[in-house]
Every structure is written in structure tokens, then in C-alpha cells.
Motif scaffolding. Structure first.
Motif, PDB file in Angstrom:
ATOM      1  N   GLY A 244      31.122  -2.006 -14.513  1.00  0.00           N
ATOM      2  CA  GLY A 244      31.246  -3.273 -15.221  1.00  0.00           C
ATOM      3  C   GLY A 244      32.675  -3.485 -15.694  1.00  0.00           C
ATOM      4  O   GLY A 244      33.510  -2.585 -15.696  1.00  0.00           O
ATOM      5  N   GLY A 245      33.001  -4.679 -16.062  1.00  0.00           N
ATOM      6  CA  GLY A 245      34.322  -4.972 -16.596  1.00  0.00           C
ATOM      7  C   GLY A 245      35.353  -5.201 -15.506  1.00  0.00           C
ATOM      8  O   GLY A 245      35.057  -5.429 -14.322  1.00  0.00           O
ATOM      9  N   THR A 246      36.625  -5.094 -15.924  1.00  0.00           N
ATOM     10  CA  THR A 246      37.739  -5.428 -15.040  1.00  0.00           C
ATOM     11  C   THR A 246      37.854  -4.447 -13.876  1.00  0.00           C
ATOM     12  O   THR A 246      38.100  -4.846 -12.726  1.00  0.00           O
ATOM     13  N   THR A 247      37.685  -3.156 -14.141  1.00  0.00           N
ATOM     14  CA  THR A 247      37.886  -2.143 -13.091  1.00  0.00           C
ATOM     15  C   THR A 247      36.912  -2.356 -11.942  1.00  0.00           C
ATOM     16  O   THR A 247      37.316  -2.351 -10.755  1.00  0.00           O
ATOM     17  N   GLU A 248      35.643  -2.509 -12.229  1.00  0.00           N
ATOM     18  CA  GLU A 248      34.653  -2.709 -11.167  1.00  0.00           C
ATOM     19  C   GLU A 248      34.949  -3.973 -10.380  1.00  0.00           C
ATOM     20  O   GLU A 248      34.848  -3.993  -9.143  1.00  0.00           O
ATOM     21  N   ARG A 249      35.357  -5.053 -11.081  1.00  0.00           N
ATOM     22  CA  ARG A 249      35.664  -6.302 -10.385  1.00  0.00           C
ATOM     23  C   ARG A 249      36.853  -6.146  -9.447  1.00  0.00           C
ATOM     24  O   ARG A 249      36.834  -6.632  -8.301  1.00  0.00           O
ATOM     25  N   ARG A 250      37.883  -5.415  -9.863  1.00  0.00           N
ATOM     26  CA  ARG A 250      39.067  -5.228  -9.005  1.00  0.00           C
ATOM     27  C   ARG A 250      38.733  -4.356  -7.787  1.00  0.00           C
ATOM     28  O   ARG A 250      39.237  -4.597  -6.680  1.00  0.00           O
ATOM     29  N   ILE A 251      37.908  -3.311  -7.991  1.00  0.00           N
ATOM     30  CA  ILE A 251      37.531  -2.445  -6.858  1.00  0.00           C
ATOM     31  C   ILE A 251      36.781  -3.253  -5.813  1.00  0.00           C
ATOM     32  O   ILE A 251      37.024  -3.110  -4.597  1.00  0.00           O
ATOM     33  N   ARG A 252      35.871  -4.091  -6.252  1.00  0.00           N
ATOM     34  CA  ARG A 252      35.115  -4.892  -5.283  1.00  0.00           C
ATOM     35  C   ARG A 252      36.018  -5.915  -4.598  1.00  0.00           C
ATOM     36  O   ARG A 252      35.835  -6.222  -3.414  1.00  0.00           O
ATOM     37  N   GLU A 253      37.003  -6.457  -5.313  1.00  0.00           N
ATOM     38  CA  GLU A 253      37.947  -7.388  -4.679  1.00  0.00           C
ATOM     39  C   GLU A 253      38.777  -6.677  -3.611  1.00  0.00           C
ATOM     40  O   GLU A 253      39.083  -7.256  -2.559  1.00  0.00           O
ATOM     41  N   LEU A 254      39.137  -5.399  -3.882  1.00  0.00           N
ATOM     42  CA  LEU A 254      39.881  -4.632  -2.872  1.00  0.00           C
ATOM     43  C   LEU A 254      39.015  -4.401  -1.634  1.00  0.00           C
ATOM     44  O   LEU A 254      39.502  -4.487  -0.491  1.00  0.00           O
ATOM     45  N   ALA A 255      37.735  -4.084  -1.842  1.00  0.00           N
ATOM     46  CA  ALA A 255      36.843  -3.874  -0.697  1.00  0.00           C
ATOM     47  C   ALA A 255      36.697  -5.142   0.123  1.00  0.00           C
ATOM     48  O   ALA A 255      36.677  -5.107   1.369  1.00  0.00           O
ATOM     49  N   GLU A 256      36.598  -6.303  -0.593  1.00  0.00           N
ATOM     50  CA  GLU A 256      36.509  -7.582   0.120  1.00  0.00           C
ATOM     51  C   GLU A 256      37.795  -7.881   0.879  1.00  0.00           C
ATOM     52  O   GLU A 256      37.769  -8.618   1.874  1.00  0.00           O
ATOM     53  N   LEU A 257      38.894  -7.288   0.438  1.00  0.00           N
ATOM     54  CA  LEU A 257      40.170  -7.488   1.130  1.00  0.00           C
ATOM     55  C   LEU A 257      40.172  -6.810   2.498  1.00  0.00           C
ATOM     56  O   LEU A 257      40.920  -7.216   3.400  1.00  0.00           O
ATOM     57  N   GLY A 258      39.345  -5.778   2.657  1.00  0.00           N
ATOM     58  CA  GLY A 258      39.253  -5.097   3.949  1.00  0.00           C
ATOM     59  C   GLY A 258      39.881  -3.721   3.992  1.00  0.00           C
ATOM     60  O   GLY A 258      39.869  -3.067   5.044  1.00  0.00           O
ATOM     61  N   VAL A 259      40.432  -3.234   2.876  1.00  0.00           N
ATOM     62  CA  VAL A 259      41.041  -1.909   2.851  1.00  0.00           C
ATOM     63  C   VAL A 259      39.947  -0.871   2.651  1.00  0.00           C
ATOM     64  O   VAL A 259      38.835  -1.179   2.232  1.00  0.00           O
ATOM     65  N   THR A 260      40.301   0.399   2.955  1.00  0.00           N
ATOM     66  CA  THR A 260      39.371   1.506   2.789  1.00  0.00           C
ATOM     67  C   THR A 260      39.580   2.120   1.418  1.00  0.00           C
ATOM     68  O   THR A 260      40.707   2.252   0.945  1.00  0.00           O
TER      69      THR A 260
END
Length: 947
Positions: free
Chosen positions: A823-839
Motif C-alpha cells: 500500500g502507499g507510494t512504494t507499492e504504486r511506484r513498483i506497479r508503475e515500473l512493472a507496467e513500464l515493461g522493465v523486469t
């Protein structure tokens, strides 16, 4: 007589004082004007009206008399003329006689009213005297006579002087054309003394011709007389000239009846004026004296004298006004006294914001405005707590004053809300509540209670005890006003308490904050300097608190801070009891300096080692787990100790050296306590210099990126590389990441440095792809501080777009603690990175917490086994078991697994047998700069092609 003189002098003096008053003079003038103007106007109008009436009546009378007198004259002239006409033949006979005896023969024909009779025979003959004296007739000549027709007669006057006036009746008989008979008419016949006496009063008659020449009577002053005229008529045969009979009467005689009034009116007016003045002075004095008294009373009020009343005994509305003025003065006196008392209460309140001081001021001052048999002030606890304190006093006896604890029930609180102004208790069946029972003990008096509301909050109750007959609405209003002031004072006191708490105490733990800690440390040092004792400062910091906070969330992190504060306070109380003097005597103080940092002041120490023993007992408080919500957490702490006067003589130096000792304790492995030494200060200075050099290195670009290969274990093919940073120090040479990465993370330099590393690595990956070295992933470490930066995903996207690197060719290695924070900012940023296509890969897997729920909640594709497990995998069954379990977990979840720190063939064989796909370590390649790593890749590619 002296008494009358004194009274007269007093009246005169009073009149003079009244006339000095502008209002008195104005009223006197108004009264005199109101008396004189109507009186004079009426007198003048009456005088004119009476004068006009008398004049009109006199004029009418004169006109009537003039007509009567004129008719009398006409009758007499007509009779004389007719007698002359009748005697004409005889007179003609006498006139024609030639003998001298003829004269005597006409004597019997003389007219009785004529003084003489003559005739002009005609043909130029002279006058012939027929009867009477000839003197009056001899002055006549034919030329002086008018021409008459036969049978006509006329009157002729021959003198302009009234005294010598001669009247003649001239007649021409019908029988002759030339003879004129002339009769000298006696004036007494026309109007004699007897006729004049027949006129009333001073009325005079005169006969005047057309030129106003007086023929009969005497002339008069027309301007001083009233006149009336009557014109003599012209008869057919008796041609009477246009003569007028004028009757006149002196004007003074006409208005004589009102002349007496005119003479007496000024005296009457003067007497009336005197009466008006006297009455006006009396009335003015009766009206002005009360006004003067009221003016004096007003000036006394302006001077602050509310106790002297005005004395008005006029017996009218002014006396009622004086009574109302005195009543108003009494009310003003009461109100000013209330205001003064309220001001004194305000000053007492403002001089001290302490609740007890406010209560003392209320008990001292309120009875001065609201007399009562007892008074109490009940103050509720913070936030409307029912537990309260009551200050009360009975009968203005200071010895009876006391403070007691009180308890308000729910019904008491509801009652105060239903009666926001005041409550009358003890009457009409309304019982006195328990918290006010001390006021209603005798049962004969009632209790007036005013709830103290301010800002929508109930602060307390102000109550007084009085007899029902002594109460009034005004007293209740004054009591309510004072209650409002007390409510404001209590609100200010509560606000100041809150400000004091916010200023000197930590809001989370209620411990002293940094400001109060510095003050108390200074006090402890000053006391120790006097007693020649020591004071120790223990600065305590939780180990790995950031990881706990990030993993469990800030709410549980705050709860942990509160639990630590409670344990430290409990340990300090035990420490004081162990010393034998108690905490109060020992003066041990616990403070929270911010975050997870605490400080403990240990005063009155004999030796420095006592501080070390006390610090170790503080660490013992962390041996038991902390219960946070539904789970238990173990936490440790590190403590740095500095002792006065050995390590500093002032609070700043002592605390700074304790911080240095705390840093050294963390570097020594945490969960320990360290005493400050001079050598530690050198290390701290070195750390500061290193941070300064790092900042300059980031600005000047003194860093370079090295690369270590990631190899597929079975095929020995390079499937990836990890980008590792090195610092090319101008003096120290090449510096590894272990010497500066942690400091970069603490100082925040990791953010610009991490962005530079990612951009440089992507540029290099682009060059390798252009050189035909493609088909492997590049791993870059992403710290927690970077991930929490706003805009980090956008920055990574911009770097990928500018370098042309595919997102799938890039892998970010995240620490396990980052994924524990759901939850919070960290989880949101991790999911945004995954949506970006990086591993996304988990670095140092297995060294974090036991919860593995993040593996199913986050889009992670790779696990990297920490080198601490690999180094003992061939010699330690525990390490081998953990490693085997991690590999099995990854395979079960279809995740890639990479083992770090592979340095021996035995380790490689163990991993291969357990099914580990990829490895990274010195056995397959050391970290190398870009040029050497490029040659390494080219050489591996050539060998693969030749094979």
C-alpha cells in the motif's frame, strides 16, 4: 426685617445666577416676548378698532348733522327768496317812484331777514335804496351781479373775508327785464348763535363756496378734525351756487373716550411686564435649578462619582427625571463596579494562565459584584472529561477556601447543555447535583450555576449560593457576564497548556521534546557543577527502524515508538529505585528528540561507568518482543553515552559527543552501548569530510560504472550484467560502493547518483547493441529513497526514450524491505515500473522478514540469493537448506533465481544440482570497467562462434 432682607438678597442672588445662564436668559426673553407681543398686539388692534369705530360713528353723525343743517339753510334761503319774490311788485313800485317821499313809502315792505333792500332800475341808473341801511348796498355795481332771466333768483357773496362777508339775494321780476331787486341777507338769519348752540359738543358749521372759501362760520384744521359736507341744491328758479355746508369736529374730541385707555395702557403694560418677569423668574428657577442639579450630577458621573445623588423637589416631571437620573446613576455605579471587578479579574487572569490562579482570582472578585453566601468554580478536565476540580469558598471566609475533586455524571453534562445561560437549583424540585453539594448544605438557599462554554466546548461550571429573595435579573446578568469572562480565561489557560505541551513535549509519546530536553540537561549540568557530581547523556536510536516503518507502515511504527517510550520510562523508574533515592531525587529524564531517537539524562553520577551500566539496563528493555497490532516484532537499539564534565561542559557539546558515540555503536554492529572517546570524534569528522567529498564528486562526475556478468550455469552463456558504481577519488584512488553507498543513502545523494548510473548504463547498453552485443539484460540497483522520489517513473521513461533501450532489456534490483511495505507510494511506484515493461528482481533475498506475501502481491520475476547463504553452502547444512528452499520456492512460483557471490566450483556444482539457473560471482567474472567488460563480452562471443 433682617430675615426678609436675607430672603430678598437670596432671591436677587438666585435671579442673578439664573440670568447668567444662557438657558435662563433665553427662557426669560421667551416668556416676556410671549406676554408682550400678544398683549401689545391685542391692545393695538383694540385701539385701532375702537378709534375706527368712534371715527366712523362721528363721521356718520356729522354727515347727518351736515344734511340737516344744509336743509335748514336751504329752507331759510328758499323762504327768504320766496318772500322777496312775493314782495317784488311792491318793491318795484317803490323803485319807480320819483318823489323823495317814495322812500318812506317802501318801508313797510322791508323783509324782516334783510338788512337792506335796493334796486337797480336799469338804463345805467344807479342803485336806489328801498329799505334798510345803504352802506352794504352801495358797494354793489350792476357789473358785479349775474345775469338772470325773468323770475330767476340767485345768491351773491361779495367778500373773501369771512368777517366781512356780504350775502345778497338777487331777483329779476318777471314783469321787467331791466330791474334787479337786491336784498342784503342777514347772516344771523341763516345761522345764528342759537343755531350753533344747537350743535352737539364741539361740532362747528361753516358754509364754503366751490373754492373752499368760507362764507359762513370759521375755518378749521382738516387734518386735526373730522368733517362732513353737504352741498346746497340748485332750485329751478333760485339759482343757488355750488356751496357746501361743512360740519367739523376735533379728532381729539372724537377719540376722547379711548384716550384714557391709551394713557393708562403703558402703566398697565409695565405692571403686567413686571408680573410676567416675576412669574418667569419663579418658573425658570423652578425648572432651571433641577437642570443645574442634573448638570452637576452629570459632571460628577464624568468625574467618577456615582454615589452622590441629585436633589430635585420641584414636584413635577423634573422631580421624576431627577429620580430616574439617580436610579440610572445607581445602575451605572453597579455596572462600573462590575466592569472594574471584571477588569481586575481579567488582569489577574492575564498575569497568570494557571487554572489555580484563575480560580483564586474568581473567588476573590466575583462576590464583590454578586453578593453570595458561597461560590465555587468547577473546571473540567481536557476534552470535556467528567473528572473535574472544584475550588470553593463559603461566606467570604478565606479559611474555608478549598480545592476538591469532583465527578460530573452524564445527566449533569446533559443538564448544562440544556441550560446554556444559567440554572436555578434547589428550587421547584430541581435538586442540587452532587458536584455542587458543598453549596447547598443548609438547604435554605438556592444555587445559581452558569455553565462555562467557549468555542462550543464545556469548560466547567461557575456557581454561587444565595437566598431567593436577594436575586434579581440584573444580578443574574452580571453573574452571566462574569461567567463568560471566566470561560474565556479558562479557554486561554487550556490553550496555553496545549501550547506549552506542543512547545515542550512530544505529541506522540508525551515525553519532553528536544527544547525541553536541552533546558533540563542544562539544569542538570548546573546542579552537577555545584555538587561536583557527573551527568551522563544517553542518546538512543532504534536499529533498522526505517525498515520496520517501511515494512509495517507508519501507524505501527508510531505504535512501536510509543511502546519504546513506555519501556524506557519504566526502566528509568527501576533505575531510580535501584539507586535508592527514587526517580524524583535522581532526576532521570527521558526525552524524544524526533523520529526513532531518544535521550536519557542520568544526573548525580559518581563515575562514568555508572552511565554505561544504566545504558545496558536500558537495552535490556528491548529483550522482550513488542506487540504491534496482531503481530510481535523484535527491535533493538544502539546507545551513545557522553559524560559531564569529561566529554563536555555544556549541553550542546555533551549531546554532540553522545551522537558521535551513537554512530560508533551502530558501526560496531548495533544493539550496544558505547562511551564517547576522543578518537570517535575523529571518525565523525572523517564521515563529515567524506560526505562533503561525495557531494563534490556527484557535481564533478567522479564516478564510473563497472559491470559484473550474470551467467547461465549450465551453458556458461552471459545472459546479463549488473551495473556497479565505483568512485574514482582524486586522492584515494578507486573506492568501492561499500565505503560510500550507505552514506549516499543517508544524505540523499543516492537520488542524483542513481539517475546518473541508470543513464550511463543505458547509454552503454545502447553501444553494445550497436556493436552486435545484444541479447542480455542489464541489472541496475534501485534504492528505497529513489523509489519514493516523485517523478521517478517518468525519469526512467525519459532515459529509456532518449537512449532507445527496450524496457525488457532493463532489470531493477529492489531490496526485500521495499516489497514488505504494501500500500502507499512504494507499492504504486513498483506497479508503475512493472507496467513500464522493465523486469523486477529481489536483491539479497532471504535476509529480510519472514513474510513472503509480497511474492504474490507484486509483479516480481527474479530472486537473487544473498551471498551470505552461498559462501557457506558447501560447509553449513543450514545455509544449504535455506538455499535449496529458496531455489525450490522460485521454481514453484516460476521465478528466475540468481545466486550471488559464487566463487568456487563446489558452490557452482551445488547450485547446479539444486536447479539454480543463473549465477553471479568471481568464479565467472569480476566487476570490470566498461572497456574491459566489452572485451570480455567480445571474447566470449568469439569463443561461442568458434565452438
Amino acid at each position: 426685617m433682617p430675615q426678609h432682607a436675607a430672603v430678598l438678597d437670596n432671591a436677587v442672588g438666585s435671579s442673578r445666577r439664573l440670568l447668567r445662564s444662557r438657558l435662563g436668559r433665553r427662557l426669560l426673553g421667551l416668556f416676556i416676548g410671549c406676554a408682550l407681543v400678544p398683549t401689545c398686539t391685542v391692545a393695538l388692534l383694540s385701539f385701532k378698532s375702537v378709534t375706527k369705530q368712534l371715527t366712523r360713528q362721528s363721521q356718520e353723525r356729522l354727515t347727518a348733522l351736515a344734511g340737516a343743517a344744509g336743509k335748514t339753510l336751504v329752507d331759510r334761503l328758499s323762504f327768504f327768496e320766496s318772500d322777496l319774490r312775493r314782495q317784488a311788485p311792491k318793491l318795484l313800485a317803490c323803485a319807480t317812484a320819483r318823489a323823495s317821499s317814495a322812500h318812506s313809502d317802501c318801508g313797510d315792505v322791508l323783509l324782516y331777514a334783510a338788512e337792506g333792500v335796493g334796486a337797480f332800475p336799469g338804463s345805467g341808473a344807479g342803485l336806489r335804496l328801498l329799505s334798510g341801511e345803504a352802506a352794504a348796498l352801495r358797494t354793489l355795481t350792476p357789473a358785479m351781479l349775474p345775469k338772470l332771466g325773468p323770475g330767476q333768483s340767485t345768491l351773491v357773496s361779495l367778500s373773501s373775508e369771512p368777517a366781512a362777508l356780504q350775502l345778497y339775494v338777487v331777483h329779476r321780476p318777471e314783469t321787467t327785464r331791466e330791474v334787479l331787486l337786491i336784498a342784503h341777507l342777514s347772516t344771523n338769519y341763516l345761522w345764528g348763535p342759537a343755531d350753533a348752540e344747537g350743535l352737539p359738543g364741539n361740532v362747528a358749521l361753516r358754509l364754503q363756496d366751490a373754492q373752499s372759501l368760507v362764507l359762513l362760520g370759521s375755518p378749521s384744521d382738516n387734518s386735526a378734525s373730522l368733517t362732513a359736507a353737504w352741498s346746497l341744491p340748485r332750485l329751478p328758479l333760485f339759482l343757488i351756487p355750488s356751496w357746501q355746508v361743512v360740519l367739523s369736529e376735533p379728532r381729539a374730541d372724537v377719540i376722547a373716550p379711548i384716550t384714557g385707555f391709551a394713557r393708562s395702557f403703558p402703566a398697565v403694560l409695565a405692571l403686567a411686564l413686571l408680573a410676567v418677569v416675576l412669574l418667569s423668574l419663579s418658573q425658570i428657577r423652578r425648572s432651571l435649578v433641577p437642570l443645574v442639579e442634573l448638570g452637576k450630577g452629570t459632571r460628577r458621573i464624568a468625574a467618577g462619582d456615582f454615589h452622590t445623588s441629585v436633589q430635585v423637589t420641584s414636584g413635577d416631571e423634573l422631580e421624576e427625571l431627577g429620580g430616574a437620573f439617580n436610579a440610572m446613576t445607581g445602575k451605572l455605579a453597579r455596572q462600573f463596579h462590575t466592569l472594574e471587578t471584571a477588569a481586575e479579574i481579567d488582569r489577574a487572569i492575564l498575569s497568570s494562565m494557571d487554572t489555580a490562579t484563575i480560580a483564586e482570582a474568581v473567588l476573590d472578585r466575583v462576590p464583590e459584584v454578586c453578593p453570595c453566601q458561597g461560590l465555587s468554580l468547577t473546571v473540567l478536565g481536557p476534552e470535556g472529561e467528567a473528572q473535574a476540580r472544584t475550588w470553593w469558598e463559603r461566606g467570604r471566609v478565606r479559611e474555608s477556601r478549598a480545592m476538591i475533586m469532583a465527578q460530573l455524571s452524564a445527566s449533569d453534562l446533559v443538564q448544562t447543555l440544556q441550560q446554556p445561560e444559567w440554572m436555578i437549583l434547589g428550587e421547584e424540585g430541581i435538586p442540587v447535583p452532587g458536584y455542587l453539594a458543598h453549596l447547598g448544605e443548609n438547604g435554605k438557599s438556592s444555587v445559581v450555576a452558569c455553565p462555562l462554554h467557549y468555542g462550543g466546548e464545556l469548560l466547567g461550571v461557575l456557581a454561587l449560593c444565595d437566598a431567593p429573595g436577594e436575586r434579581s435579573n440584573e444580578t443574574l446578568l452580571d453573574f452571566r457576564r462574569l461567567a463568560d469572562r471566566v470561560a474565556v480565561a479558562l479557554s486561554n489557560a487550556r490553550m496555553m497548556d496545549q501550547v506549552r505541551v506542543l512547545a515542550f513535549f512530544d505529541s506522540l509519546t508525551r515525553l519532553p521534546n528536544r527544547i525541553l530536553y536541552r533546558q533540563r540537561l542544562g539544569q542538570a549540568i548546573g546542579h552537577a557543577a555545584t555538587s561536583r557530581r557527573r551527568v551522563a547523556v544517553c542518546v538512543l536510536d532504534l536499529d533498522q527502524f526505517a525498515r520496520i516503518n517501511d515494512t509495517l507502515g507508519h501507524d505501527l511504527g508510531d505504535q512501536l515508538i510509543q511502546e519504546v517510550a513506555l519501556r524506557l520510562q519504566g526502566s528509568c523508574r527501576q533505575e531510580g529505585a535501584a539507586v535508592g533515592s527514587g526517580t524524583e531525587a535522581l532526576g532521570i529524564q527521558v526525552a524524544r528528540l524526533g523520529g526513532d531517537e531518544f535521550a536519557v539524562i542520568l544526573p548525580e553520577l559518581g563515575e562514568a561507568e555508572e552511565a554505561l551500566w544504566a545504558a545496558r539496563r536500558l537495552l535490556e528493555a528491548f529483550q522482550q518482543p513488542f506487540r504491534l497490532g496482531a503481530q510481535e516484532v523484535f527491535a533493538t537499539a544502539s546507545i551513545g553515552i557522553a559524560v559531564y564534565p569529561d566529554d563536555g561542559n555544556d549541553p550542546e557539546t555533551l549531546h554532540k559527543n553522545a551522537d558521535v558515540a551513537l554512530t560508533h555503536a551502530k558501526e560496531e554492529g548495533r544493539n550496544t552501548a558505547e562511551l564517547y572517546s576522543a578518537s570517535m570524534n575523529g571518525e565523525a569528522l572523517g564521515r563529515m569530510r567524506l560526505e562533503h567529498e561525495l557531494r563534490k564528486a556527484v557535481e564533478h562526475g567522479e564516478f564510473t560504472v563497472w559491470y559484473q556478468p550474470i551467467v547461465e550455469l549450465r551453458s556458461r552463456l552471459v545472459t546479463g550484467a549488473e551495473a556497479l558504481v565505483r568512485w574514482e577519488h582524486p586522492d584515494r584512488g578507486l573506492v568501492g560502493p561499500l565505503d560510500f553507498i550507505a552514506l549516499c543513502e543517508e544524505s540523499g545523494l543516492i537520488v542524483p547518483l542513481g539517475e546518473w548510473i541508470l543513464r550511463d548504463a543505458c547509454d552503454q547498453l545502447k553501444r553494445w547493441r550497436e556493436a552486435g552485443l545484444d541479447g542480455f539484460k542489464l541489472s541496475v540497483n534501485l534504492s528505497a529513497r529513489q523509489l519514493r522520489q516523485r517523478g521517478i517513473v517518468r525519469t526512467i521513461q525519459d532515459i529509456l526514450d532518449s537512449t532507445g533501450v527496450r524496457p525488457s532489456a532493463l532489470a531493477f534490483e529492489l531490496t526485500e524491505s521495499l516489497l514488505m511495505e504494501q500500500g502507499g507510494t512504494t507499492e504504486r511506484r513498483i506497479r508503475e515500473l512493472a507496467e513500464l515493461g522493465v523486469t523486477l528482481a529481489i536483491d539479497d533475498f532471504g535476509t529480510g522478514y519472514s513474510s513472503l506475501s509480497y511474492l504474490k502481491n507484486f509483479p516480481v520475476s527474479t530472486l537473487k540469493i544473498d551471498r551470505s547463504f552461498i559462501v557457506d553452502v558447501t560447509t553449513s547444512p543450514d545455509a544449504a537448506a535455506i538455499t535449496t528452499a529458496i531455489i525450490a520456492l522460485a521454481r514453484a512460483m516460476e521465478l528466475d533465481v540468481i545466486a550471488e557471490g559464487v566463487e568456487t566450483k563446489g558452490q557452482a556444482a551445488f547450485l547446479r544440482d539444486r536447479g539454480c539457473q543463473k549465477v553471479q560471482g568471481y568464479l565467472f567474472g569480476r566487476p570490470a570497467p566498461r572497456a574491459l567488460f566489452t572485451d570480455f563480452l567480445l571474447a566470449r562471443q568469439r569463443r561461442r562462434v568458434s565452438a
